[in-house]
Design a protein around this motif. Structure first.
Motif, PDB file in Angstrom:
ATOM      1  N   GLY A   9     -26.158  52.821  17.064  1.00  0.00           N
ATOM      2  CA  GLY A   9     -26.980  53.804  17.619  1.00  0.00           C
ATOM      3  C   GLY A   9     -26.246  54.959  17.626  1.00  0.00           C
ATOM      4  N   LEU A  10     -26.810  56.111  18.396  1.00  0.00           N
ATOM      5  CA  LEU A  10     -26.230  57.487  18.389  1.00  0.00           C
ATOM      6  C   LEU A  10     -25.627  57.549  19.753  1.00  0.00           C
ATOM      7  N   VAL A  11     -24.753  58.038  20.049  1.00  0.00           N
ATOM      8  CA  VAL A  11     -23.801  58.113  21.187  1.00  0.00           C
ATOM      9  C   VAL A  11     -22.983  59.352  21.203  1.00  0.00           C
ATOM     10  N   GLN A  12     -22.854  59.947  22.333  1.00  0.00           N
ATOM     11  CA  GLN A  12     -21.763  61.188  22.295  1.00  0.00           C
ATOM     12  C   GLN A  12     -20.480  60.834  22.430  1.00  0.00           C
ATOM     13  N   ALA A  13     -19.559  61.741  22.032  1.00  0.00           N
ATOM     14  CA  ALA A  13     -17.993  61.538  22.122  1.00  0.00           C
ATOM     15  C   ALA A  13     -17.813  60.891  23.539  1.00  0.00           C
ATOM     16  N   GLY A  14     -17.005  59.990  23.753  1.00  0.00           N
ATOM     17  CA  GLY A  14     -16.652  59.575  25.220  1.00  0.00           C
ATOM     18  C   GLY A  14     -17.483  58.537  25.710  1.00  0.00           C
ATOM     19  N   GLY A  15     -18.623  58.402  25.089  1.00  0.00           N
ATOM     20  CA  GLY A  15     -19.541  57.243  25.374  1.00  0.00           C
ATOM     21  C   GLY A  15     -19.173  55.809  24.823  1.00  0.00           C
ATOM     22  N   SER A  16     -19.859  54.769  25.381  1.00  0.00           N
ATOM     23  CA  SER A  16     -19.683  53.557  24.972  1.00  0.00           C
ATOM     24  C   SER A  16     -20.963  52.795  24.421  1.00  0.00           C
ATOM     25  N   GLN A  43     -25.573  50.636  12.302  1.00  0.00           N
ATOM     26  CA  GLN A  43     -24.920  52.076  12.030  1.00  0.00           C
ATOM     27  C   GLN A  43     -24.523  52.518  13.527  1.00  0.00           C
ATOM     28  N   VAL A  44     -23.258  53.005  13.573  1.00  0.00           N
ATOM     29  CA  VAL A  44     -22.842  53.727  14.818  1.00  0.00           C
ATOM     30  C   VAL A  44     -22.490  54.918  14.550  1.00  0.00           C
ATOM     31  N   THR A  45     -23.170  56.099  15.133  1.00  0.00           N
ATOM     32  CA  THR A  45     -23.175  57.551  15.137  1.00  0.00           C
ATOM     33  C   THR A  45     -22.465  58.116  16.396  1.00  0.00           C
ATOM     34  N   VAL A  46     -21.392  58.788  16.272  1.00  0.00           N
ATOM     35  CA  VAL A  46     -20.645  59.342  17.393  1.00  0.00           C
ATOM     36  C   VAL A  46     -20.714  60.865  17.254  1.00  0.00           C
ATOM     37  N   SER A  47     -21.532  61.812  17.951  1.00  0.00           N
ATOM     38  CA  SER A  47     -21.654  62.764  17.958  1.00  0.00           C
ATOM     39  C   SER A  47     -20.641  63.622  18.773  1.00  0.00           C
ATOM     40  N   SER A  48     -19.825  64.732  18.313  1.00  0.00           N
ATOM     41  CA  SER A  48     -18.904  65.355  19.001  1.00  0.00           C
ATOM     42  C   SER A  48     -19.605  66.584  19.933  1.00  0.00           C
TER      43      SER A  48
END
Length: 124
Positions: free
Chosen positions: A10-17, A119-124
């Motif tokens: 999924g979509l997660v913010q930077a620093g997340g898990s 899909q793994v998406t990490v947003s900054s």
């Protein structure tokens, strides 16, 4: 024949898990080493983590060591990848794979069956 199905991306913010799961069917799951790999757009499929048949031995890519943890539950025919402190550079499609031998290996060429990826998406 083996079927592997990944989930949990999924979509997660930077620093997340995130926690990825890979459910296996079609053969004796508990006898095979398992691995997680990832592929970013335009790049090769890279090793992330691997675990032996019993779950007693693991290995990690340097880029994820200390942040990711691989585990398995042979009773549930499932392998997991717990991903903490995620970074934008972790963005990729993550694949699980199983090999015929009991040991763990970094080399993707030693794995016999692969899942379709999540899909793994990490947003900054």
């Amino acid at each position: 024949q083996v079927q592997l199905v990944e989930s949990g991306g999924g979509l997660v913010q930077a620093g997340g898990s995130l926690r990825l799961s890979c459910a296996a069917s079609g053969r004796t799951f508990s006898s095979g080493g398992m691995g997680w790999f990832r592929q970013a757009p335009g790049k090769e499929r890279d090793f992330v983590a691997t675990i032996n048949w019993s779950g007693g031995s693991t290995d990690y890519a340097d880029s994820v060591k200390g942040r990711f943890a691989i585990s398995r539950d042979n009773a549930k025919n499932t392998v997991y990848l717990q991903m903490n402190s995620l970074k934008p550079e972790d963005t990729a499609v993550y694949f699980c794979a199983i090999r015929g031998g009991k040991n763990y290996y970094r080399d993707r060429g030693t794995y016999d069956y692969w899942g379709q990826g999540t899909q793994v998406t990490v947003s900054s």
